[in-house]
Every structure is written in structure tokens, then in C-alpha cells.
Design a protein around this motif. Structure first.
Motif, PDB file in Angstrom:
ATOM      1  N   GLU A  74       0.813  -1.219   0.000  1.00 30.05           N
ATOM      2  CA  GLU A  74       0.000   0.000   0.000  1.00 30.05           C
ATOM      3  C   GLU A  74       0.847   1.269   0.000  1.00 30.05           C
ATOM      4  N   GLU A  75       2.041   1.187   0.564  1.00 37.17           N
ATOM      5  CA  GLU A  75       2.910   2.361   0.642  1.00 37.17           C
ATOM      6  C   GLU A  75       3.475   2.705  -0.739  1.00 37.17           C
ATOM      7  N   ASP A  76       3.631   4.005  -0.980  1.00 37.47           N
ATOM      8  CA  ASP A  76       4.246   4.434  -2.246  1.00 37.47           C
ATOM      9  C   ASP A  76       5.675   4.924  -2.038  1.00 37.47           C
ATOM     10  N   LYS A  77       6.147   4.870  -0.783  1.00 41.11           N
ATOM     11  CA  LYS A  77       7.526   5.240  -0.449  1.00 41.11           C
ATOM     12  C   LYS A  77       8.166   4.034   0.238  1.00 41.11           C
ATOM     13  N   ILE A  78       9.231   3.517  -0.382  1.00 38.23           N
ATOM     14  CA  ILE A  78       9.831   2.268   0.073  1.00 38.23           C
ATOM     15  C   ILE A  78      11.349   2.430   0.145  1.00 38.23           C
ATOM     16  N   ILE A  79      11.920   2.011   1.259  1.00 40.51           N
ATOM     17  CA  ILE A  79      13.378   1.927   1.379  1.00 40.51           C
ATOM     18  C   ILE A  79      13.720   0.464   1.615  1.00 40.51           C
ATOM     19  N   ILE A  80      14.599  -0.058   0.778  1.00 39.69           N
ATOM     20  CA  ILE A  80      15.020  -1.455   0.869  1.00 39.69           C
ATOM     21  C   ILE A  80      16.441  -1.502   1.388  1.00 39.69           C
ATOM     22  N   THR A  81      16.648  -2.201   2.508  1.00 40.63           N
ATOM     23  CA  THR A  81      18.012  -2.451   2.961  1.00 40.63           C
ATOM     24  C   THR A  81      18.478  -3.715   2.251  1.00 40.63           C
ATOM     25  N   HIS A  82      19.676  -3.635   1.679  1.00 36.55           N
ATOM     26  CA  HIS A  82      20.123  -4.648   0.721  1.00 36.55           C
ATOM     27  C   HIS A  82      21.636  -4.757   0.779  1.00 36.55           C
ATOM     28  N   GLY A  83      22.163  -5.906   0.428  1.00 42.72           N
ATOM     29  CA  GLY A  83      23.600  -6.067   0.315  1.00 42.72           C
ATOM     30  C   GLY A  83      24.141  -5.261  -0.847  1.00 42.72           C
ATOM     31  N   THR A  84      25.349  -4.759  -0.693  1.00 47.84           N
ATOM     32  CA  THR A  84      25.916  -3.863  -1.698  1.00 47.84           C
ATOM     33  C   THR A  84      26.386  -4.573  -2.969  1.00 47.84           C
ATOM     34  N   ASP A  85      26.712  -5.852  -2.872  1.00 49.71           N
ATOM     35  CA  ASP A  85      27.265  -6.551  -4.037  1.00 49.71           C
ATOM     36  C   ASP A  85      26.292  -6.653  -5.203  1.00 49.71           C
ATOM     37  N   ILE A 102      11.273   4.197  -4.710  1.00 51.17           N
ATOM     38  CA  ILE A 102      11.962   3.079  -4.078  1.00 51.17           C
ATOM     39  C   ILE A 102      13.449   3.417  -4.009  1.00 51.17           C
ATOM     40  N   ILE A 103      13.993   3.370  -2.809  1.00 51.52           N
ATOM     41  CA  ILE A 103      15.411   3.673  -2.597  1.00 51.52           C
ATOM     42  C   ILE A 103      16.061   2.464  -1.944  1.00 51.52           C
ATOM     43  N   LEU A 104      17.130   1.966  -2.542  1.00 51.61           N
ATOM     44  CA  LEU A 104      17.907   0.874  -1.973  1.00 51.61           C
ATOM     45  C   LEU A 104      19.129   1.447  -1.283  1.00 51.61           C
ATOM     46  N   THR A 105      19.421   0.918  -0.108  1.00 54.43           N
ATOM     47  CA  THR A 105      20.600   1.331   0.635  1.00 54.43           C
ATOM     48  C   THR A 105      21.152   0.145   1.404  1.00 54.43           C
ATOM     49  N   GLY A 106      22.333   0.299   1.919  1.00 51.73           N
ATOM     50  CA  GLY A 106      22.976  -0.783   2.665  1.00 51.73           C
ATOM     51  C   GLY A 106      24.164  -0.226   3.422  1.00 51.73           C
ATOM     52  N   ALA A 107      25.128  -1.091   3.687  1.00 47.52           N
ATOM     53  CA  ALA A 107      26.307  -0.667   4.439  1.00 47.52           C
ATOM     54  C   ALA A 107      27.503  -1.532   4.069  1.00 47.52           C
ATOM     55  N   MET A 108      28.666  -0.948   4.200  1.00 49.41           N
ATOM     56  CA  MET A 108      29.910  -1.676   3.962  1.00 49.41           C
ATOM     57  C   MET A 108      30.321  -2.472   5.201  1.00 49.41           C
TER      58      MET A 108
END
Length: 162
Positions: A74-85, A102-108
Motif C-alpha cells: 500500500e505504501e508508495d515510499k519504500i526503502i530497501i536495505t540490501h547487500g551492496t554486491d 523506491i530507494i535501496l541502501t545498505g552498508a559496507m
């Protein structure tokens, strides 16, 4: 504003949970929840632990599951935490989902580490969500890039615009 945070796994969510007979990192509870324990958010959110995998282990079925979740929530704003590879690969697979940001982000380094970039990258993604129009983005290294205008520099490990 209400944001859906989808956990797929990756380094951002890794932990070293075993005190005995532990030899490897495991994907733990979503890092987003731990980060939000320490701050006052000015928006509503929901956290969905969808997958708990290293991004190198994601299958075509997993990516289809991520896409289906994004398209049907239902949301139109999504942040996905994801592996960087494989973050760019998943972002590319999400292209064409209409009317969603939709924004994907992660961490080293895992969010549990004191020198992690997880909080910083998540904060950049949330800030960008306030201004970004519908589309697919990558938020890493203090920058926001559209999914089709970013690459990973393998010598520095940074995500850079192209």
C-alpha cells in the motif's frame, strides 16, 4: 509521510550472535529497528523483514519476491536495505514499477559495528525520500543516484554516478 522499510539482508543487517561455537556472521533482525530506537522520527513507518540473505545468495525467485512486494504494498515510499554486491541488479529488476519511490541502501560494515556507515546511508535515503519523485534510486556514500546512472567502483567499493 509513511515509509515501508523492506529488509532483504546484506551486511547492514549482519550480526555475530553466537557466544559459543560461532564462526560466521548471520543476518539478524532489521537494522532499521535498532537505528530508530535512538532517534525521534518525523514520519510513520513500517518494517517488513522480507528476506534475510547475503545479496550474493539472492535468487531470481528472491528478486521476484522483492518486486512483487514493492508493486503490491500500500505504501508508495519504500526503502530497501540490501547487500551492496548486487544492489544495482535488484534496483534494475524493480524498474517500471509505477507510482512508487523506491530507494535501496545498505552498508559496507554491519550496523552493529561502531564504524559502520549504516546509520549514515539510511539517513541519506530517508532525507532523499522527502524530495525524490517516483522512480528507483540507490543511496550510498552520501549520494543518491537513479538506478540506471550508477555503478560500483570496485577499487574503492564506492557507488558513483555515471
Amino acid at each position: 509521510m509513511k515509509i515501508l522499510f523492506i529488509q532483504t539482508g546484506g551486511t547492514i543487517d549482519k550480526d555475530y550472535p553466537r557466544s559459543i561455537k560461532g564462526y560466521a556472521f548471520e543476518i539478524a533482525e532489521p537494522a532499521v529497528g535498532r537505528i530508530f530506537e535512538n532517534i525521534l522520527t518525523g514520519f510513520e513507518y513500517r518494517i517488513l523483514p522480507l528476506l534475510q540473505k547475503d545479496s550474493m545468495d539472492l535468487t531470481a525467485e528472491d528478486i521476484a519476491k522483492i518486486r512483487e512486494c514493492c508493486a503490491n504494498c500500500e505504501e508508495d515510499k519504500i526503502i530497501i536495505t540490501h547487500g551492496t554486491d548486487t544492489m544495482i541488479n535488484t534496483a534494475t529488476a524493480l524498474a517500471g514499477i509505477p507510482n512508487k519511490t523506491i530507494i535501496l541502501t545498505g552498508a559496507m560494515r554491519p550496523q552493529r559495528f561502531s564504524n559502520s556507515d549504516a546509520d549514515f546511508n539510511l539517513g541519506v535515503a530517508i532525507g532523499a525520500m522527502n524530495l525524490a519523485s517516483a522512480g528507483i534510486y540507490i543511496a550510498m556514500n552520501g549520494m543518491i543516484h537513479t538506478y540506471d546512472k550508477v555503478k560500483r567502483d570496485l577499487s574503492s567499493a564506492k557507488f558513483i554516478g555515471i
